[in-house]
Design a protein around this motif. Structure first.
Motif, PDB file in Angstrom:
ATOM      1  N   SER A  33     -32.154 -50.281  53.774  1.00  0.00           N
ATOM      2  CA  SER A  33     -32.008 -51.291  52.727  1.00  0.00           C
ATOM      3  C   SER A  33     -33.049 -51.107  51.632  1.00  0.00           C
ATOM      4  CB  SER A  33     -32.139 -52.696  53.334  1.00  0.00           C
ATOM      5  OG  SER A  33     -31.145 -52.912  54.331  1.00  0.00           O
ATOM      6  N   VAL A  34     -34.285 -50.782  52.040  1.00  0.00           N
ATOM      7  CA  VAL A  34     -35.344 -50.546  51.057  1.00  0.00           C
ATOM      8  C   VAL A  34     -35.044 -49.299  50.238  1.00  0.00           C
ATOM      9  CG1 VAL A  34     -37.789 -49.981  50.789  1.00  0.00           C
ATOM     10  CG2 VAL A  34     -37.095 -51.748  52.402  1.00  0.00           C
ATOM     11  N   GLN A  35     -34.565 -48.243  50.895  1.00  0.00           N
ATOM     12  CA  GLN A  35     -34.258 -47.002  50.188  1.00  0.00           C
ATOM     13  C   GLN A  35     -33.125 -47.181  49.183  1.00  0.00           C
ATOM     14  OE1 GLN A  35     -33.570 -44.050  53.248  1.00  0.00           O
ATOM     15  NE2 GLN A  35     -35.630 -43.198  52.982  1.00  0.00           N
ATOM     16  N   LYS A  36     -32.176 -48.055  49.485  1.00  0.00           N
ATOM     17  CA  LYS A  36     -31.072 -48.282  48.554  1.00  0.00           C
ATOM     18  C   LYS A  36     -31.550 -48.929  47.259  1.00  0.00           C
ATOM     19  CE  LYS A  36     -27.415 -48.627  52.031  1.00  0.00           C
ATOM     20  NZ  LYS A  36     -26.432 -49.530  52.687  1.00  0.00           N
ATOM     21  N   VAL A  37     -32.671 -49.630  47.310  1.00  0.00           N
ATOM     22  CA  VAL A  37     -33.237 -50.238  46.102  1.00  0.00           C
ATOM     23  C   VAL A  37     -34.219 -49.287  45.430  1.00  0.00           C
ATOM     24  CG1 VAL A  37     -34.602 -52.161  45.206  1.00  0.00           C
ATOM     25  CG2 VAL A  37     -32.926 -52.552  47.025  1.00  0.00           C
ATOM     26  N   ILE A  38     -35.140 -48.739  46.216  1.00  0.00           N
ATOM     27  CA  ILE A  38     -36.187 -47.884  45.655  1.00  0.00           C
ATOM     28  C   ILE A  38     -35.612 -46.559  45.181  1.00  0.00           C
ATOM     29  CG2 ILE A  38     -38.267 -46.569  46.239  1.00  0.00           C
ATOM     30  CD1 ILE A  38     -39.178 -48.843  47.937  1.00  0.00           C
ATOM     31  N   GLY A  39     -34.709 -45.974  45.966  1.00  0.00           N
ATOM     32  CA  GLY A  39     -34.184 -44.653  45.634  1.00  0.00           C
ATOM     33  C   GLY A  39     -33.514 -44.586  44.268  1.00  0.00           C
ATOM     34  N   PRO A  40     -32.450 -45.354  44.043  1.00  0.00           N
ATOM     35  CA  PRO A  40     -31.742 -45.219  42.761  1.00  0.00           C
ATOM     36  C   PRO A  40     -32.475 -45.834  41.569  1.00  0.00           C
ATOM     37  CG  PRO A  40     -30.334 -46.142  44.491  1.00  0.00           C
ATOM     38  CD  PRO A  40     -31.728 -46.216  44.974  1.00  0.00           C
ATOM     39  N   TYR A  41     -33.242 -46.902  41.775  1.00  0.00           N
ATOM     40  CA  TYR A  41     -33.773 -47.657  40.644  1.00  0.00           C
ATOM     41  C   TYR A  41     -35.252 -47.333  40.375  1.00  0.00           C
ATOM     42  CZ  TYR A  41     -29.490 -50.242  41.586  1.00  0.00           C
ATOM     43  OH  TYR A  41     -28.182 -50.567  41.806  1.00  0.00           O
ATOM     44  N   VAL A  42     -36.121 -47.578  41.352  1.00  0.00           N
ATOM     45  CA  VAL A  42     -37.556 -47.366  41.126  1.00  0.00           C
ATOM     46  C   VAL A  42     -37.856 -45.899  40.879  1.00  0.00           C
ATOM     47  CG1 VAL A  42     -39.861 -47.671  42.094  1.00  0.00           C
ATOM     48  CG2 VAL A  42     -38.090 -49.380  42.548  1.00  0.00           C
ATOM     49  N   HIS A  43     -37.271 -45.021  41.679  1.00  0.00           N
ATOM     50  CA  HIS A  43     -37.509 -43.595  41.493  1.00  0.00           C
ATOM     51  C   HIS A  43     -36.936 -43.092  40.167  1.00  0.00           C
ATOM     52  CE1 HIS A  43     -38.156 -42.777  46.071  1.00  0.00           C
ATOM     53  NE2 HIS A  43     -39.215 -43.286  45.477  1.00  0.00           N
ATOM     54  N   LEU A  91     -33.522 -34.978  43.429  1.00  0.00           N
ATOM     55  CA  LEU A  91     -32.857 -34.251  44.513  1.00  0.00           C
ATOM     56  C   LEU A  91     -33.425 -34.636  45.870  1.00  0.00           C
ATOM     57  CD1 LEU A  91     -32.596 -30.709  42.873  1.00  0.00           C
ATOM     58  CD2 LEU A  91     -30.836 -32.482  43.036  1.00  0.00           C
ATOM     59  N   ILE A  92     -34.743 -34.924  45.925  1.00  0.00           N
ATOM     60  CA  ILE A  92     -35.344 -35.407  47.166  1.00  0.00           C
ATOM     61  C   ILE A  92     -34.731 -36.745  47.561  1.00  0.00           C
ATOM     62  CG2 ILE A  92     -37.488 -36.187  48.226  1.00  0.00           C
ATOM     63  CD1 ILE A  92     -37.533 -33.244  47.890  1.00  0.00           C
ATOM     64  N   VAL A  93     -34.574 -37.634  46.599  1.00  0.00           N
ATOM     65  CA  VAL A  93     -33.970 -38.941  46.871  1.00  0.00           C
ATOM     66  C   VAL A  93     -32.516 -38.780  47.304  1.00  0.00           C
ATOM     67  CG1 VAL A  93     -33.313 -41.144  45.821  1.00  0.00           C
ATOM     68  CG2 VAL A  93     -35.531 -40.099  45.276  1.00  0.00           C
ATOM     69  N   TYR A  94     -31.802 -37.878  46.646  1.00  0.00           N
ATOM     70  CA  TYR A  94     -30.406 -37.614  47.026  1.00  0.00           C
ATOM     71  C   TYR A  94     -30.318 -37.121  48.465  1.00  0.00           C
ATOM     72  CZ  TYR A  94     -25.990 -35.034  47.270  1.00  0.00           C
ATOM     73  OH  TYR A  94     -24.778 -34.542  47.663  1.00  0.00           O
ATOM     74  N   ASN A  95     -31.261 -36.264  48.859  1.00  0.00           N
ATOM     75  CA  ASN A  95     -31.268 -35.739  50.218  1.00  0.00           C
ATOM     76  C   ASN A  95     -31.536 -36.838  51.231  1.00  0.00           C
ATOM     77  OD1 ASN A  95     -31.433 -33.931  52.430  1.00  0.00           O
ATOM     78  ND2 ASN A  95     -33.639 -33.748  52.141  1.00  0.00           N
ATOM     79  N   GLU A  96     -32.371 -37.823  50.870  1.00  0.00           N
ATOM     80  CA  GLU A  96     -32.703 -38.892  51.805  1.00  0.00           C
ATOM     81  C   GLU A  96     -31.586 -39.922  51.940  1.00  0.00           C
ATOM     82  OE1 GLU A  96     -36.305 -40.398  50.231  1.00  0.00           O
ATOM     83  OE2 GLU A  96     -37.568 -38.773  51.049  1.00  0.00           O
ATOM     84  N   LEU A  97     -30.780 -40.082  50.905  1.00  0.00           N
ATOM     85  CA  LEU A  97     -29.742 -41.112  50.922  1.00  0.00           C
ATOM     86  C   LEU A  97     -28.394 -40.598  51.405  1.00  0.00           C
ATOM     87  CD1 LEU A  97     -30.512 -42.992  47.566  1.00  0.00           C
ATOM     88  CD2 LEU A  97     -31.132 -43.673  49.890  1.00  0.00           C
TER      89      LEU A  97
END
Length: 376
Positions: A33-43, A91-97
Motif C-alpha cells: 500500500s505504501v509503495q503504491k503511493v510512494i512509487g508512482p507519485y513521490v518518486h 525503472l527501479i520503481v517499475y521493477n518493485e511494483l
C-alpha cells in the motif's frame, strides 16, 4: 527441507518446507500500500526535480562555466552521478511494483548502474568536503594540492572504486521466474485460473554459501563505504572548517558556517534513517520473523529509502547554486532561453521599430556585451 527445496530457497528467497507442505510467502500488504503511493507519485517528483536540477548543473558547466578548479570537477561528477541515478529510478520503481519484462541484460545493467551511481555520489561528496578542508584549513598548501589534473585522477579513481564495489550486483542480479510461481502446480481447469508467467529482477545465487556471504557482504559494504566513511570524512573536515571560520571575525565567514551546518544536517537527515534500517535488517537477516515484523521492516525500508533519494534533488542547491558565481551563470541560462524563445515564438516582433527600441533601452540601462560577463 530437501536439497531441491533448499536450492530454490537460495534462488528466490522463499522457504517451501518439505515435499508435502508448502508455506505461502508473506503478502506484506502494508508495504504494498505504501509503495503504491510512494512509487508512482513521490518518486516521480524526485525524478523530475533531480533531473532538472542536475541537468542545469551539467549544462552550466558545459556551456557557460568551464570546470577550472577541483571543486568544479567534483560538482560536475556529482551532478552526473545524481542524474544517472534519477534516470534509473523509474525503472527501479517499475521493477518493485510489477514483474520485470525487459530481459536479463537490462536487469543487470540497471541494478549495476544504480549501485555504481550510489557509491560514486557518496564518495564524491566526501571528496568535496576534503577539498573545502584543504582550501580553508590548509590554505597555504591548497594551490599545490588542489590542481585540475589531481581532481581528474581522483574522480577516475572514485568511479573505478564504485564500479569494483558494484561487481557483485552486476554478477548476481538475474532475470528469472520465482520458485513460488513456477514450482507450484494448480488444477487450472477446476479453479478457472490462467497461468501467467511473471519474472523478477533480483539476487539469485548458485549455492547457500554464496548466498550467505553475498547477502551479508553487499549491505555491509554499502554501509561502510557508502555511508559511514563519507559521514566520518564530512564530520572531520567540516568540524575543522567551522573552527577555522569561527576564528575569523567576518560576517561572510559566519554565513559560511551556517551553510556548512546545513550541508551536514541534510546529509544526516536524508541518509541516517535508511542506513539505520539497513543495519538492523542486515544484523537480523537470518533470524526468524513473523509476517507482521517483516511487513513493518519493509515499510520502514521503503519510507527511509525514499527520504535518502531526496538528497539527489538537494545536492545542486547545497553544493552548486549556493555559490554567487554559479547563480550568475544560471541567470544567464534563463536569459538566453528567454531570448531564444522570443526569437522562435514571435519572430515578426523583431522589426526596425523594435530594434530601435531595443537599442534605446540598452543605452538607458547601460548594458552591453561586456556587461553580460559575470565577475567572480
Amino acid at each position: 527441507m530437501n536439497s531441491t527445496d533448499q536450492e530454490a530457497y537460495y534462488y528466490d528467497g522463499y522457504d517451501y518446507g518439505n515435499d508435502t507442505e508448502i508455506f505461502e510467502p508473506c503478502s506484506n500488504q502494508n508495504n504494498q500500500s505504501v509503495q503504491k503511493v510512494i512509487g508512482p507519485y513521490v518518486h516521480s517528483i524526485i525524478c523530475i526535480l533531480g533531473f532538472i536540477g542536475n541537468s542545469l548543473v551539467i549544462v552550466t558547466y558545459a556551456c557557460y562555466k568551464k570546470a577550472k578548479s577541483m571543486t568544479d570537477v567534483y560538482l560536475l561528477n556529482v551532478a552526473i552521478a545524481d542524474l544517472l541515478f534519477v534516470v534509473a529510478l523509474p525503472l527501479i520503481v517499475y521493477n518493485e511494483l510489477t514483474s520485470w519484462s525487459m530481459g536479463p541484460i537490462a536487469c543487470k545493467l540497471l541494478r549495476g548502474s544504480y549501485s555504481v551511481n550510489l557509491y560514486s555520489g557518496m564518495l564524491l561528496l566526501a571528496c568535496i568536503s576534503t577539498d573545502r578542508y584543504i582550501a580553508i584549513v590548509q590554505a597555504r598548501r591548497s594551490f599545490r594540492l588542489r590542481s585540475l589534473p589531481y581532481s581528474r585522477v581522483i574522480c577516475t579513481v572514485v568511479w573505478t572504486i564504485a564500479l569494483l564495489l558494484s561487481l557483485p550486483t552486476f554478477y548476481y542480479y538475474n532475470w528469472y521466474e520465482p520458485g513460488h510461481t513456477s514450482g507450484i502446480f494448480i488444477n487450472e481447469t477446476e479453479l478457472n485460473i490462467t497461468h501467467h508467467v511473471e519474472y523478477v529482477c533480483e539476487f539469485r545465487f548458485p549455492d547457500p554459501q554464496t548466498a550467505l556471504r553475498t547477502k551479508i557482504a553487499v549491505p555491509s559494504i554499502q554501509l561502510a563505504i557508502g555511508f559511514f566513511l563519507p559521514l566520518l570524512i564530512m564530520i572531520f573536515c567540516y568540524s575543522c572548517i567551522i573552527g577555522t571560520l569561527l576564528r575569523a571575525r567576518n560576517f561572510q565567514r559566519h554565513k559560511a558556517v551556517r551553510v556548512v551546518l546545513v550541508v551536514v544536517a541534510v546529509f544526516i537527515v536524508c541518509h541516517l534513517p535508511y542506513n539505520a534500517v539497513l543495519l538492523y535488517d542486515t544484523t537480523n537477516m537470518f533470524k526468524e520473523q513473523s509476517c507482521e515484523e517483516a511487513d513493518a521492516l519493509q515499510v520502514a525500508t521503503t519510507v527511509t529509502q525514499t527520504i535518502a533519494y531526496l538528497h539527489c534533488c538537494l545536492n545542486p542547491v547545497l553544493y552548486a547554486f549556493v555559490g554567487v558565481k554559479f547563480r550568475n551563470h544560471f541567470r544567464r541560462i534563463v536569459q538566453d532561453l528567454w531570448c531564444l524563445g522570443k526569437k522562435y515564438i514571435a519572430p515578426r516582433r523583431f522589426s526596425r521599430v523594435t530594434s530601435e527600441m531595443y537599442v534605446s533601452r540598452r543605452s538607458v540601462d547601460g548594458s552591453s556585451d561586456k556587461g553580460s560577463s559575470f565577475t567572480m
